[in-house]
Design an enzyme around this catalytic site. Structure first.
Site, mmCIF file in Angstrom:
data_model
loop_
_atom_site.group_PDB
_atom_site.id
_atom_site.type_symbol
_atom_site.label_atom_id
_atom_site.label_comp_id
_atom_site.label_asym_id
_atom_site.label_seq_id
_atom_site.Cartn_x
_atom_site.Cartn_y
_atom_site.Cartn_z
ATOM 1 N N GLY A 53 26.638 -38.328 -25.581
ATOM 2 C CA GLY A 53 26.740 -39.731 -25.551
ATOM 3 C C GLY A 53 27.816 -40.157 -24.521
ATOM 4 N N GLN A 58 34.214 -44.505 -19.435
ATOM 5 C CA GLN A 58 34.498 -42.951 -19.620
ATOM 6 C C GLN A 58 34.292 -42.591 -17.786
ATOM 7 O OE1 GLN A 58 32.024 -41.533 -23.118
ATOM 8 N NE2 GLN A 58 33.648 -40.328 -23.136
ATOM 9 N N CYS A 96 34.873 -35.637 -27.860
ATOM 10 C CA CYS A 96 34.686 -36.437 -27.002
ATOM 11 C C CYS A 96 35.218 -36.072 -25.512
ATOM 12 C CB CYS A 96 35.725 -37.611 -27.110
ATOM 13 S SG CYS A 96 35.456 -38.958 -26.065
ATOM 14 N N LEU A 97 34.036 -36.454 -24.581
ATOM 15 C CA LEU A 97 34.357 -35.758 -23.242
ATOM 16 C C LEU A 97 35.628 -36.399 -22.573
ATOM 17 C CD1 LEU A 97 30.821 -36.043 -21.642
ATOM 18 C CD2 LEU A 97 31.772 -34.070 -22.408
ATOM 19 N N HIS A 138 30.792 -43.982 -32.382
ATOM 20 C CA HIS A 138 31.838 -43.373 -31.739
ATOM 21 C C HIS A 138 31.677 -43.979 -30.185
ATOM 22 C CE1 HIS A 138 33.756 -39.484 -29.527
ATOM 23 N NE2 HIS A 138 33.180 -40.413 -28.613
ATOM 24 N N GLU A 139 30.408 -44.283 -29.732
ATOM 25 C CA GLU A 139 30.086 -44.848 -28.311
ATOM 26 C C GLU A 139 30.586 -46.209 -28.535
ATOM 27 O OE1 GLU A 139 29.909 -42.901 -26.116
ATOM 28 O OE2 GLU A 139 29.452 -41.088 -27.201
ATOM 29 N N HIS A 142 34.264 -46.830 -27.948
ATOM 30 C CA HIS A 142 34.672 -46.564 -26.647
ATOM 31 C C HIS A 142 34.625 -47.939 -26.051
ATOM 32 C CE1 HIS A 142 35.200 -42.463 -25.498
ATOM 33 N NE2 HIS A 142 34.208 -42.007 -26.066
HETATM 34 NI NI NI Z 1 33.518 -40.061 -26.438
#
Ligand code: NI
Length: 152
Positions: A53, A58, A96-97, A138-139, A142
């Site tokens: 995701g 991000q 998480c990225l 999670h998304e 963000h």
């Molecule tokens: Ni993330």
């Protein structure tokens, strides 16, 4: 169109400490070619980085849009509203990225739903449990400026 190189994408994912990750993302109001290009960039950045995701902040864009391809659930959701369907706590390892190298147990609701629109403004409803429900939450977080390592 020339393919962008992988290193550029790896560098493109903003890391914790970048203020854009802490801003509340703005609602999308214009559904144009630029929005489709943003969606394409987000999907590519997600796949190149082996993510499940990705939210627009991000890649440095403070707009309310996320993409996911998580546990069989593939979607783009713009201006999402989150509803918890089953609030039962489920604790699993999460990453998480934007917080590279960190995996941590995180408690999430067992079942959740997001409602939003796609790049053409058409209604999108995604309801999920398990890992995909975790991804949704999670998304969505963000887009509120929250990261998975924050206190619950
Ligand atoms: Ni993330």
């Amino acid at each position: 169109m020339p393919r962008r190189d992988t290193a550029a994408y790896l560098n493109a994912v903003r890391q914790i400490g970048d203020p854009v990750l802490r801003m509340a993302a703005q609602p999308v109001t214009t559904f144009d070619a630029a929005l489709k290009e943003l969606e394409a960039r987000m999907i590519e950045a997600m796949y190149v980085n082996d993510g499940v995701g990705l939210a627009a902040p991000q890649i440095g864009v403070s707009l309310s849009i996320f993409v996911m391809d998580c546990d069989g659930v593939e979607a783009t959701v713009i201006n999402p509203k989150l509803t918890i369907i089953d609030p039962t706590d489920v604790t699993e390892s999460e990453g998480c990225l934007s917080v590279l190298g960190v995996r941590r147990d995180r408690t999430r609701a067992a079942r959740a739903k997001v409602e939003g629109v796609d790049v053409r403004g058409r209604l999108v409803v995604v309801e999920a449990e398990g890992y995909a429900a975790r991804c949704l939450q999670h998304e969505f977080d963000h887009l509120q400026g929250r990261l998975f390592i924050d206190p619950v």
